[in-house]
Design an enzyme around this catalytic site. Structure first.
Site, short mmCIF file in Angstrom:
data_model
loop_
_atom_site.label_atom_id
_atom_site.label_comp_id
_atom_site.label_asym_id
_atom_site.label_seq_id
_atom_site.Cartn_x
_atom_site.Cartn_y
_atom_site.Cartn_z
N HIS A 91 -1.14 -5.94 -12.17
CA HIS A 91 -1.38 -5.52 -10.96
C HIS A 91 -1.29 -6.67 -9.96
O HIS A 91 -1.77 -7.77 -10.45
CB HIS A 91 -2.82 -4.91 -10.85
CG HIS A 91 -3.45 -3.90 -11.68
ND1 HIS A 91 -3.60 -4.24 -13.07
CD2 HIS A 91 -3.39 -2.43 -11.85
CE1 HIS A 91 -3.81 -2.96 -13.67
NE2 HIS A 91 -3.57 -2.03 -13.03
N TYR A 93 -3.04 -7.35 -7.73
CA TYR A 93 -4.55 -7.90 -7.50
C TYR A 93 -5.14 -8.91 -8.52
O TYR A 93 -5.76 -9.77 -8.27
CB TYR A 93 -5.59 -6.89 -7.16
CG TYR A 93 -5.94 -5.96 -8.48
CD1 TYR A 93 -6.59 -6.57 -9.63
CD2 TYR A 93 -5.50 -4.58 -8.52
CE1 TYR A 93 -6.91 -5.76 -10.61
CE2 TYR A 93 -5.84 -3.77 -9.57
CZ TYR A 93 -6.49 -4.40 -10.72
OH TYR A 93 -6.87 -3.62 -11.84
N GLU A 94 -4.37 -9.02 -9.70
CA GLU A 94 -4.74 -10.01 -10.74
C GLU A 94 -4.15 -11.16 -10.53
O GLU A 94 -4.45 -12.15 -11.09
CB GLU A 94 -4.20 -9.66 -12.08
CG GLU A 94 -4.77 -8.13 -12.75
CD GLU A 94 -3.99 -7.78 -13.97
OE1 GLU A 94 -4.01 -8.40 -15.05
OE2 GLU A 94 -3.26 -6.68 -13.91
N MET A 229 -4.37 1.60 -7.84
CA MET A 229 -3.79 0.20 -7.49
C MET A 229 -2.79 -0.04 -8.20
O MET A 229 -2.62 -1.32 -8.57
CB MET A 229 -5.17 -0.77 -7.62
CG MET A 229 -6.50 -0.28 -6.93
SD MET A 229 -7.82 -1.50 -7.64
CE MET A 229 -9.21 -0.62 -6.92
#
Ligand SMILES: O=P(O)(O)O[C@H]1O[C@H](CO)[C@@H](O)[C@H]1O
Length: 315
Positions: A91, A93-94, A229
């Site tokens: 993802h 967001y990682e 997400m």
């Protein structure tokens, strides 16, 4: 954020195939397992697991509920269809770049897959789409709203990876009608309750925060049914490579969308006048809850995917 160099797939493909017997080297179908859904590969026969750390260009999937490996195997009746599953995804967001997030899809396309089944855990924005507690609630995605795409974070921004891929990718038919039909046929053949499988629109947000109530309302008013997400970068990479795509969302929680905020002024005034009003408990979502529902309901998702594979036209 985006690679400027043409991508060299050769080291990655060589590393992967070095683990595989000949009959698994050209999978027909790819599956991406969402949060808590890596069990989808449990029924593979002749399974070979290739950890991401052994694959040049792959990142590490750091989210709980995501393993970090490719699973190759055979699925379906008879000799079985060769398949590859991502046990865990990347993802943004990682901290992964968009090119890392979509790299595995590009690799699976190079390995020869024609169809891609993408699964995810998602929050429901639609009161008619309940959480998968008693009824196992799955949604076949028919369209998406990708706020990042509309605001300059499209995963395909940057140089074309080759002159064979479209510069301007149409997305009006991104979700294969033939695969979506198979999902409903499969549900019927498995005698799933009609209400267990809905159709809807997925809203992609970057995360890692869950939505505020106002954001939930915004997405709902824009026509989204579920929110998550992930997934959309993979859909874009798959469509760019000419793959047929089906997305199945497992609904793990409701996104809280109150139409009205409770008035703190009234609460304080009531308290001061000696007649306090009962304060409602505000629900919140957590990744633990997401994983719990995933654990409970992965079997239904697995059965559905297996049935779809059984129904896929041969060749
Ligand atoms: O979409 P997957 O990876 O299934 O996971 C979903 O669950 C996580 C949040 O709980 C987010 O990563 C969201 O996208």
């Amino acid at each position: 954020m985006h690679d400027e160099q043409p991508i060299d797939f050769a080291p990655t493909l060589e590393a992967i195939t070095s683990f595989l017997p000949l009959n698994l080297q050209r999978p027909n179908l790819g599956i991406i397992c969402g949060s808590g859904l890596s069990g989808l590969a449990e029924d593979f026969r002749q399974v070979v697991i290739v950890p991401y750390e052994m694959i040049p260009g792959f990142g590490h999937s750091s989210v709980p509920g995501h393993k970090s490996a490719l699973a190759f195997g055979l699925l379906g009746p008879g000799e079985g269809v060769p398949v590859v599953a991502m046990l865990g995804r990347f993802h943004p967001y990682e901290g992964h770049s968009m090119s890392t997030v979509i790299f595995p899809v590009r690799v699976m396309a190079k390995l020869g897959i024609k169809d891609l089944i993408i699964t995810n855990a998602a929050g429901s924005l639609n009161p008619n789409i309940p959480v998968g507690t008693r009824k196992s609630f799955l949604v076949v995605i028919q369209d998406h709203i990708a706020l990042p795409n509309l605001t300059g974070m499209n995963p395909l921004l940057g140089p074309q990876i080759s002159s064979d891929v479209p510069r301007f990718l149409p997305l009006s038919n991104a979700y294969s009608p033939s695969l979506r039909r198979l999902a409903f046929l499969a549900a019927h053949q498995l005698s799933l309750d009609r209400s267990a499988l809905a159709e809807g629109t997925y809203a992609w947000v970057s995360g890692p925060t869950y939505e505020t109530p106002a954001e939930g309302r915004l997405l709902r008013n824009a026509g989204a049914d579920v929110v998550g997400m992930s997934t959309i970068p993979e859909v874009l990479a798959a469509r760019e490579a000419g793959l047929k795509v089906m997305v199945l969302s497992l609904v793990t929680n409701f996104v809280v969308i109150p139409n009205e905020y409770r008035s703190l002024r009234e609460e304080v005034e009531a308290e001061l006048s000696g007649k306090p009003i009962e304060i409602p408990v505000v629900q919140t979502v957590s990744h633990e809850e997401v994983l719990l529902i995933g654990k409970e309901k992965a079997t239904v998702m697995m059965k559905l995917v297996e049935k779809v594979v059984e129904l896929l036209p041969v060749g």
